[in-house]
Design a protein around this motif. Sequence first.
Motif, PDB file in Angstrom:
ATOM      1  N   TYR A   1      39.848  44.695  32.274  1.00 57.33           N
ATOM      2  CA  TYR A   1      38.799  45.288  33.090  1.00 57.33           C
ATOM      3  C   TYR A   1      39.146  46.744  33.351  1.00 57.33           C
ATOM      4  O   TYR A   1      40.312  47.074  33.558  1.00 57.33           O
ATOM      5  CB  TYR A   1      38.695  44.568  34.445  1.00 57.33           C
ATOM      6  N   VAL A   2      38.132  47.587  33.356  1.00 58.42           N
ATOM      7  CA  VAL A   2      38.300  48.985  33.753  1.00 58.42           C
ATOM      8  C   VAL A   2      37.520  49.197  35.038  1.00 58.42           C
ATOM      9  O   VAL A   2      36.478  48.566  35.254  1.00 58.42           O
ATOM     10  CB  VAL A   2      37.835  49.974  32.667  1.00 58.42           C
ATOM     11  N   THR A   3      38.017  50.083  35.878  1.00 59.89           N
ATOM     12  CA  THR A   3      37.274  50.412  37.085  1.00 59.89           C
ATOM     13  C   THR A   3      36.229  51.479  36.751  1.00 59.89           C
ATOM     14  O   THR A   3      36.317  52.148  35.713  1.00 59.89           O
ATOM     15  CB  THR A   3      38.197  50.958  38.201  1.00 59.89           C
ATOM     16  N   ASP A   4      35.279  51.632  37.649  1.00 63.18           N
ATOM     17  CA  ASP A   4      34.271  52.666  37.471  1.00 63.18           C
ATOM     18  C   ASP A   4      34.902  54.059  37.415  1.00 63.18           C
ATOM     19  O   ASP A   4      34.426  54.937  36.697  1.00 63.18           O
ATOM     20  CB  ASP A   4      33.197  52.582  38.553  1.00 63.18           C
TER      21      ASP A   4
ATOM     22  N   GLN B   1      33.395  47.687  39.841  1.00 58.48           N
ATOM     23  CA  GLN B   1      33.024  48.720  40.803  1.00 58.48           C
ATOM     24  C   GLN B   1      33.975  48.630  41.992  1.00 58.48           C
ATOM     25  O   GLN B   1      34.210  47.547  42.508  1.00 58.48           O
ATOM     26  CB  GLN B   1      31.580  48.507  41.279  1.00 58.48           C
ATOM     27  N   VAL B   2      34.491  49.746  42.410  1.00 57.28           N
ATOM     28  CA  VAL B   2      35.385  49.772  43.567  1.00 57.28           C
ATOM     29  C   VAL B   2      34.518  49.887  44.817  1.00 57.28           C
ATOM     30  O   VAL B   2      34.204  50.985  45.274  1.00 57.28           O
ATOM     31  CB  VAL B   2      36.413  50.918  43.472  1.00 57.28           C
TER      32      VAL B   2
ATOM     33  N   GLU C   1      39.710  47.689  48.843  1.00 58.72           N
ATOM     34  CA  GLU C   1      39.970  48.520  47.666  1.00 58.72           C
ATOM     35  C   GLU C   1      39.584  49.969  47.917  1.00 58.72           C
ATOM     36  O   GLU C   1      40.294  50.889  47.505  1.00 58.72           O
ATOM     37  CB  GLU C   1      39.235  47.948  46.458  1.00 58.72           C
ATOM     38  N   VAL C   2      38.472  50.169  48.593  1.00 57.18           N
ATOM     39  CA  VAL C   2      38.040  51.530  48.922  1.00 57.18           C
ATOM     40  C   VAL C   2      39.070  52.210  49.820  1.00 57.18           C
ATOM     41  O   VAL C   2      39.432  53.373  49.598  1.00 57.18           O
ATOM     42  CB  VAL C   2      36.642  51.526  49.588  1.00 57.18           C
TER      43      VAL C   2
ATOM     44  N   ALA D   1      44.525  50.219  43.270  1.00 61.17           N
ATOM     45  CA  ALA D   1      43.876  49.600  44.435  1.00 61.17           C
ATOM     46  C   ALA D   1      43.281  48.243  44.083  1.00 61.17           C
ATOM     47  O   ALA D   1      43.456  47.263  44.818  1.00 61.17           O
ATOM     48  CB  ALA D   1      42.801  50.533  44.992  1.00 61.17           C
ATOM     49  N   VAL D   2      42.587  48.163  42.966  1.00 60.07           N
ATOM     50  CA  VAL D   2      41.957  46.904  42.558  1.00 60.07           C
ATOM     51  C   VAL D   2      43.017  45.872  42.181  1.00 60.07           C
ATOM     52  O   VAL D   2      42.950  44.714  42.608  1.00 60.07           O
ATOM     53  CB  VAL D   2      40.960  47.133  41.404  1.00 60.07           C
ATOM     54  N   ALA D   3      43.996  46.275  41.385  1.00 60.52           N
ATOM     55  CA  ALA D   3      45.043  45.334  40.968  1.00 60.52           C
ATOM     56  C   ALA D   3      45.810  44.802  42.179  1.00 60.52           C
ATOM     57  O   ALA D   3      46.093  43.601  42.258  1.00 60.52           O
ATOM     58  CB  ALA D   3      45.990  45.998  39.977  1.00 60.52           C
TER      59      ALA D   3
END
Length: 172
Positions: free
Chosen positions: A37-40, A70-71, A76-77, A98-100
């Motif tokens: 997965y890639v973040t935005d 999407q973050v 995560e934000v 942040a997401v990981a």
Amino acid sequence: MATAGRDDTILDTSVLLNFLKADRLDLITQHPRHRFYVTDHVRAEITQHYPDQLAKLEAALSAGELDEIQVTDPAEVQAFSQLNASKRLGAGECSAIAVAANRRLPLAIDDKRARKEARTCSPKMVLLSTEGLMVSLIHEGVVDVAAADSIKLEWEQKHRFKLNFGSFAERI
């Protein structure tokens, strides 16, 4: 969150770009142990700074070979904002970490400073690298040593990405 026996894994710009520049994104999209997965923010970095690789990324996303996150989750934000405030990392790195960390997912990232920040955020986070992914692809039979060495040579000669060994044969 695993997909068909594959671990969901966050992909940072650095690792993604290595495979995009070698025109071998197919290797990581076929990885039998990871679904990437890639973040935005990672997608935005490719869009802004690497227009030659953007079409390849867009094709992989459209085909469902990679997915975008999407973050927007508040945790995560907040983590993204804190990491980004330091100005030591790029937005792609901050969002990927942040997401990981929030989702307790493995993270494929090469930058040493970013890897250190990831460990600070989540000491038990599984960190992968371009080198480690290529070694695992060899072990899984997705690519052979000769092909991996050819890609390594291209990275070194055309893309300023150097691995400090002669052949992947030394790593398997």
